[in-house]
Write an enzyme that holds these catalytic residues in place. Structure first.
Site, PDB file in Angstrom:
ATOM      1  N   ALA A  18       0.563  -1.096   0.292  1.00  0.00           N
ATOM      2  CA  ALA A  18       0.524  -0.037   0.128  1.00  0.00           C
ATOM      3  C   ALA A  18       0.525   1.271   0.226  1.00  0.00           C
ATOM      4  O   ALA A  18       0.446   1.981  -0.790  1.00  0.00           O
ATOM      5  CB  ALA A  18      -1.311  -0.364   0.954  1.00  0.00           C
ATOM      6  N   ARG A  29       4.854  11.157 -10.153  1.00  0.00           N
ATOM      7  CA  ARG A  29       4.052  12.864 -10.888  1.00  0.00           C
ATOM      8  C   ARG A  29       5.123  13.662 -10.593  1.00  0.00           C
ATOM      9  O   ARG A  29       4.960  14.354 -11.211  1.00  0.00           O
ATOM     10  CB  ARG A  29       2.468  12.364 -10.352  1.00  0.00           C
ATOM     11  CG  ARG A  29       1.964  11.424 -10.770  1.00  0.00           C
ATOM     12  CD  ARG A  29      -0.034  12.425 -10.956  1.00  0.00           C
ATOM     13  NE  ARG A  29      -0.405  11.754  -8.640  1.00  0.00           N
ATOM     14  CZ  ARG A  29      -0.050  10.747  -8.200  1.00  0.00           C
ATOM     15  NH1 ARG A  29      -0.142   9.621  -8.926  1.00  0.00           N
ATOM     16  NH2 ARG A  29      -1.022  10.596  -7.498  1.00  0.00           N
ATOM     17  N   GLU A  40       9.613  -5.853  -3.535  1.00  0.00           N
ATOM     18  CA  GLU A  40       8.492  -6.869  -3.176  1.00  0.00           C
ATOM     19  C   GLU A  40       8.925  -8.296  -2.892  1.00  0.00           C
ATOM     20  O   GLU A  40       9.137  -8.829  -4.385  1.00  0.00           O
ATOM     21  CB  GLU A  40       7.210  -7.108  -3.603  1.00  0.00           C
ATOM     22  CG  GLU A  40       6.568  -7.615  -2.994  1.00  0.00           C
ATOM     23  CD  GLU A  40       6.103  -7.033  -1.455  1.00  0.00           C
ATOM     24  OE1 GLU A  40       5.786  -8.573  -1.111  1.00  0.00           O
ATOM     25  OE2 GLU A  40       5.661  -6.661  -0.886  1.00  0.00           O
ATOM     26  N   SER A  46       0.519  -4.152  -4.962  1.00  0.00           N
ATOM     27  CA  SER A  46      -0.686  -3.433  -4.980  1.00  0.00           C
ATOM     28  C   SER A  46      -1.874  -4.128  -3.958  1.00  0.00           C
ATOM     29  O   SER A  46      -3.218  -4.118  -5.436  1.00  0.00           O
ATOM     30  CB  SER A  46      -0.842  -2.750  -6.007  1.00  0.00           C
ATOM     31  OG  SER A  46      -1.509  -2.326  -5.923  1.00  0.00           O
ATOM     32  N   CYS A  50      -7.660  -5.930   2.960  1.00  0.00           N
ATOM     33  CA  CYS A  50      -9.482  -5.568   3.392  1.00  0.00           C
ATOM     34  C   CYS A  50     -10.242  -6.487   2.688  1.00  0.00           C
ATOM     35  O   CYS A  50     -11.395  -6.735   3.369  1.00  0.00           O
ATOM     36  CB  CYS A  50      -9.794  -4.224   3.146  1.00  0.00           C
ATOM     37  SG  CYS A  50      -8.192  -3.464   3.800  1.00  0.00           S
ATOM     38  N   ASP A 298       2.524   0.024   7.586  1.00  0.00           N
ATOM     39  CA  ASP A 298       1.871  -1.137   9.369  1.00  0.00           C
ATOM     40  C   ASP A 298       3.266  -0.746  10.082  1.00  0.00           C
ATOM     41  O   ASP A 298       3.866  -1.828  10.731  1.00  0.00           O
ATOM     42  CB  ASP A 298       1.629  -2.529   8.550  1.00  0.00           C
ATOM     43  CG  ASP A 298       0.586  -2.606   8.282  1.00  0.00           C
ATOM     44  OD1 ASP A 298      -0.876  -1.259   8.109  1.00  0.00           O
ATOM     45  OD2 ASP A 298      -0.326  -3.239   8.711  1.00  0.00           O
ATOM     46  N   ASN A 322      -1.328   4.913   2.975  1.00  0.00           N
ATOM     47  CA  ASN A 322      -1.679   5.855   1.543  1.00  0.00           C
ATOM     48  C   ASN A 322      -1.317   6.660   1.873  1.00  0.00           C
ATOM     49  O   ASN A 322      -0.520   7.458   1.285  1.00  0.00           O
ATOM     50  CB  ASN A 322      -2.857   5.957   0.924  1.00  0.00           C
ATOM     51  CG  ASN A 322      -2.755   4.078   0.397  1.00  0.00           C
ATOM     52  OD1 ASN A 322      -2.535   3.947  -0.894  1.00  0.00           O
ATOM     53  ND2 ASN A 322      -4.277   2.820   0.573  1.00  0.00           N
TER      54      ASN A 322
END
Length: 407
Positions: A18, A29, A40, A46, A50, A298, A322
């Site tokens: 996340a 950007r 990862e 991604s 939840c 986390d 996020n």
């Protein structure tokens, strides 16, 4: 061209669930020519954990949907390369940070190859992992944690393949409650065991938890509160029963949902400041004690938006991850927009009701304020004559002296 390459900002992001993808996407950007790489150790990036209970329930058919954009595009390495412009490497584990040389030692989990990757700025988005309580028998088959899409996918496959019928859930937090609903809707017998005398002890006060528990019981969940799980017993390597300090319950499926702990080992070994109870310490811009290393999601401890609360708080949520990702990218790009802290907001569904909270519970408030006042209001959420009208119960927690609403 060589000088341009030399001046190119190199940002390495460790963790791809996340906070990692958010900081990488936003950074491209803000600084389109930055060299951004996200690594990862799993094979998926991604994904929205939840949504896993809803997959188990059968609400949607393909587990990959937790990694899709709202219009159904899979967020994989190719997507991030094409749509966002950064490099994504999966099955790659960071094993050591060398802060002096500004490199990270990485190991490819499929080949065992190791190499050092240089960085100008490093982002730790290493997340958390389920707590494995010290209960004998958790290594038996048909014991699950619910953290990763593989967990949900394998659980559904085994429920169907082995015709599993009796589930015992250890822990009555978010995961426990949402999984209780999912498994009941799948047609299993569900028992939920919680060491506290209420469900959701971190999330709700006793009085509100009692209302929520009533809903769970009405829907067929058997609640075993105030009991401690001593062991999980097996038969031929498979789960057969769960033993508490008061009883033995038959089970052919066990789900452990007793919380998560931050993955802060990499940071600790690199000498970065960490909280004694776990979690990387960060400032308002998500910088660690090394200003070139950021951390979010986390794996960190947060400060509260309420300045009265001095203690660091560990409240791992995807929404916070996020926000951290945005703050990190902004700060690397020279935009000082600090993270204001967390309010402990959370939402959880339990069958026909939704549980939500923000700020402090009464229990938490009483530890911080001498004069706490609470009020409970109940009534319809819409005028009673509207067919969609449902009951709404609100508990408000306030400080008498400052006249402030606390939760």
């Amino acid at each position: 061209e060589k000088s341009v390459m030399e001046n190119q900002l190199r940002v390495l992001i460790i963790g791809g669930v996340a906070c990692g993808p958010k900081s990488a996407s936003r950074l491209k950007r803000l600084i389109p020519d930055a060299d951004v790489t996200m690594i990862e150790r799993g094979r998926l990036v991604s994904y929205g954990a939840c949504g896993l209970p809803y997959y188990v329930e059968g609400m949607y058919p393909e587990i990959s949907m937790v990694s899709e954009t709202p219009v159904g595009v899979l967020r994989d390495a190719a997507f991030f390369e094409k749509a966002k412009g950064f490099n994504t490497l999966t099955r790659l584990e960071a094993t050591r940070i060398n802060r002096e040389a500004k490199t990270v030692r990485v190991k490819h989990l499929d080949t065992g190859d190791e190499r050092d990757v240089p960085y100008d700025k490093l982002v730790l988005a290493t997340g958390s992992r389920p707590i494995q309580p010290p209960i004998p028998g958790l290594e038996l088959t048909n014991v699950w944690y619910m953290r990763h899409p593989d967990d949900a996918e394998s659980m559904v496959a085994e429920i169907e393949g082995q015709k599993l019928r009796r589930a015992v859930i250890i822990g009555a937090g978010y995961i426990g409650v949402e999984m209780a609903e999912a498994l009941v809707r799948r047609g299993l017998d569900v028992t939920m065991v919680e060491i506290f005398d209420q469900i959701m002890p971190q999330f709700l006060d006793y009085d509100m938890a009692t209302l929520a528990a009533k809903q769970l019981r009405q829907k067929g969940v058997r609640l075993v509160l105030g009991e401690k799980v001593l062991s999980v017993q097996g038969k031929e390597e498979k789960v057969a029963s769960v033993q508490t300090d008061k009883q033995t319950m038959e089970a052919d499926l066990v789900l452990v949902g007793v919380g998560v702990r931050p993955n802060d080992e990499l940071a600790r070994e690199a000498g970065l400041a960490c909280h004694p109870r776990g979690g990387i310490v960060i400032n308002g811009y998500c910088q660690t004690s090394d200003p070139d290393i950021y951390a979010g999601g986390d794996c960190v401890v947060n400060h509260a938006a309420n300045p009265e609360i001095k203690d660091a708080m560990f409240v791992p949520l995807g929404s916070t991850s996020n926000k951290h990702g945005r703050v990190i990218a902004d700060h690397i790009a020279g935009v000082a927009d600090p993270f204001v802290g967390i309010t402990g907001t959370g939402v959880c569904r339990a069958f026909d009701i939704t549980l939500g909270r923000t700020g402090l519970t009464e229990k938490q408030a009483r530890q911080l304020y001498p004069d706490v006042e609470t009020a409970i209001w109940a009534g319809p959420d819409l005028p009673h004559y509207v067919p969609q009208s449902k009951p709404l119960v609100i508990k408000m927690v306030a400080c008498r002296r400052s006249r402030k609403l606390l939760g």
